[in-house]
Design a protein around this motif. Structure first.
Motif, short mmCIF file in Angstrom:
data_model
loop_
_atom_site.label_atom_id
_atom_site.label_comp_id
_atom_site.label_asym_id
_atom_site.label_seq_id
_atom_site.Cartn_x
_atom_site.Cartn_y
_atom_site.Cartn_z
N GLU A 1 141.21 92.58 26.98
CA GLU A 1 141.10 93.05 25.43
C GLU A 1 140.62 91.86 24.66
O GLU A 1 140.90 90.80 24.73
N GLN B 1 143.48 104.78 35.01
CA GLN B 1 142.95 105.30 33.85
C GLN B 1 141.90 106.75 34.04
O GLN B 1 141.36 107.01 35.11
N GLY C 1 147.40 108.23 29.54
CA GLY C 1 147.68 107.70 28.51
C GLY C 1 148.37 108.69 27.41
O GLY C 1 149.12 108.48 26.84
N THR D 1 145.57 97.79 17.45
CA THR D 1 144.95 97.62 18.64
C THR D 1 143.26 97.16 18.22
O THR D 1 142.99 97.31 16.85
N TYR E 1 140.35 102.54 22.31
CA TYR E 1 141.48 102.87 22.17
C TYR E 1 141.64 103.42 20.66
O TYR E 1 142.73 104.32 20.37
N TYR F 1 143.83 106.81 19.82
CA TYR F 1 144.94 106.94 19.10
C TYR F 1 144.67 108.11 17.80
O TYR F 1 145.68 108.68 17.25
#
Length: 224
Positions: free
Chosen positions: A49, A160, A165, A189, A194, A198
């Motif tokens: 990340e 994934q 998720g 994030t 992502y 979200y």
């Protein structure tokens, strides 16, 4: 080997295999005994990340060790304060996890002396300072009322693109909605992928924090 099985046993064996293949993922509440598994999953979920690469200086030797140390100390602190953690099991293997901070436990990491000392000894002084600054700036973006916070949430890369998720987030929202003290759920994030995820779940941007060339987006969702 099949020659030694009668027809009925073979049929039963095939049915068992089919049942296992069709088994639905299971949501469980995790305890501190699961720390090694949770740490391993989060390491694989976070090590690439952008925010982690900045905070723990990926260009310097020892990056992976600093990430592991931060996750270890974060998990230890989380469970020491008896905070909740939810896991998603795929055939009894931990595939996704979320740490949930309760509304009344929004502690300031800078005030956690033992955690800070352990971090400086394992992750290093520079990375600890960066992490404390990140944590402080993120906290200032959230509302003043009580809310749940997700300090860590991740799906193992191997699992994934299976909808895990989304399933985990739905479970979290149901869990948090049971608390009359909570106004919603906050998270952040630095990953554009992502961020879109979200937002598709109804989370709204309430702030941004810049770190070098990284933009960390802070999001919030009211949960009724």
């Amino acid at each position: 080997m099949a020659d030694f099985l009668d027809v009925e046993t073979e049929a039963q064996f095939d049915e068992k295999l089919e049942a296992v293949a069709q088994q639905e993922p299971t949501i469980v509440r995790l305890h501190n005994s699961a720390i090694p598994e949770v740490k391993s999953l989060l390491y694989h979920a976070y090590r690439h990340e952008p925010t982690f690469k900045y905070l723990f200086e990926a260009s310097r030797p020892g990056y992976e060790q600093r990430v592991r140390a931060t996750l270890r100390e974060g998990l230890k602190l989380h469970f020491e304060h008896q905070q909740d953690a939810i896991g998603l099991l795929d055939h009894d293997v931990l595939a996704a996890v979320a740490l949930i901070g309760a509304p009344e436990h929004r502690f300031n990491l800078a005030d956690q002396l033992s955690w800070r000392m352990r971090m400086m000894m394992t992750a290093g002084i520079s990375s600890t300072k960066r992490y404390l600054d990140y944590h402080s700036q993120i906290r200032r973006c959230f509302p003043d009322d009580l809310y749940h916070h997700l300090p860590f949430i991740g799906v193992h890369p191997k699992y994934q693109s299976r909808g895990y998720g989304r399933l985990l987030m739905q479970t979290i929202e149901g869990f948090c909605a049971e608390s009359p003290r909570s106004s919603g759920i906050g998270l952040d994030t630095g990953n554009a992928r992502y961020l879109r995820f979200y937002e598709s779940l109804g989370y709204e941007r309430i702030g941004e924090v810049r770190f070098d060339n990284i933009t960390e987006t802070v999001l919030f969702k009211r949960v009724l």
